[in-house]
Scaffold this motif. Sequence first.
Motif, short mmCIF file in Angstrom:
data_model
loop_
_atom_site.label_atom_id
_atom_site.label_comp_id
_atom_site.label_asym_id
_atom_site.label_seq_id
_atom_site.Cartn_x
_atom_site.Cartn_y
_atom_site.Cartn_z
N PHE A 159 2.04 -12.19 -4.60
CA PHE A 159 2.55 -11.23 -3.63
C PHE A 159 2.06 -9.81 -3.93
O PHE A 159 2.58 -8.84 -3.39
N ASN A 160 1.06 -9.68 -4.75
CA ASN A 160 0.45 -8.40 -5.05
C ASN A 160 -0.37 -7.96 -3.83
O ASN A 160 -1.20 -8.72 -3.33
N GLN A 161 -0.16 -6.74 -3.36
CA GLN A 161 -0.83 -6.24 -2.17
C GLN A 161 -2.06 -5.38 -2.48
O GLN A 161 -2.79 -4.97 -1.57
N ASN A 162 -2.31 -5.08 -3.74
CA ASN A 162 -3.42 -4.22 -4.14
C ASN A 162 -4.73 -5.02 -4.09
O ASN A 162 -4.90 -5.98 -4.83
N PRO A 163 -5.69 -4.65 -3.23
CA PRO A 163 -6.95 -5.39 -3.16
C PRO A 163 -7.81 -5.26 -4.42
O PRO A 163 -8.71 -6.05 -4.64
N ASN A 164 -7.52 -4.26 -5.25
CA ASN A 164 -8.28 -4.05 -6.49
C ASN A 164 -7.47 -4.41 -7.73
O ASN A 164 -7.75 -3.91 -8.82
#
Length: 184
Positions: free
Chosen positions: A44-49
């Motif tokens: 559920f991590n939304q950070n693309p990096n």
Amino acid sequence: AGGGVFAAGASAEFRIIRGLGVEAEFTQASSDISRSYEGWFVSFNQNPNATRAEIEALAPTARRTLGYVPGRGWAAALVTRGRVGARVTMAARLGVSARRYQQSSTFTVLTIPEGIDPARVASNFVDSTGSRTRGGLLVGFDAAVALTQRLSIVPEVRYVYSGPARIGNKYRELGLGTRLMWSF
């Protein structure tokens, strides 16, 4: 997934010419085959990096179990048969074989990271069931040993190969069995 099953059924072989025939077979199998594996399937991590550690920190872990329950099967083959002794005939067969399977995919959520809504996690881990036919090219050999003029016991080996297939469609079956054969 791999495993062993027991199948019983009936077959009939019709001679076309001396030494060459056509065989049809219908079977019913029992038992089941399953495998399980654990890991994280979604994050559920939304950070693309995000780094791998950041992705794993927001990933619930679950156990997925894939189950296959074999059912009815059939085979059709050309059979060439020849005498190799006073009471023994050998046969080779080439044909097609298929079996119906009830398939299931179940999930058990093992951990949910803090701050992630359990309902949101549950929506990503949905169990499913279905039915599918699997099969392919059949190659087999047997040796019929005559017990009486009409009754023979027939140990056999067979292999079913589905050929190069897409992911999830690979099917291989090795069969070892014994038949009782009544000749008319």
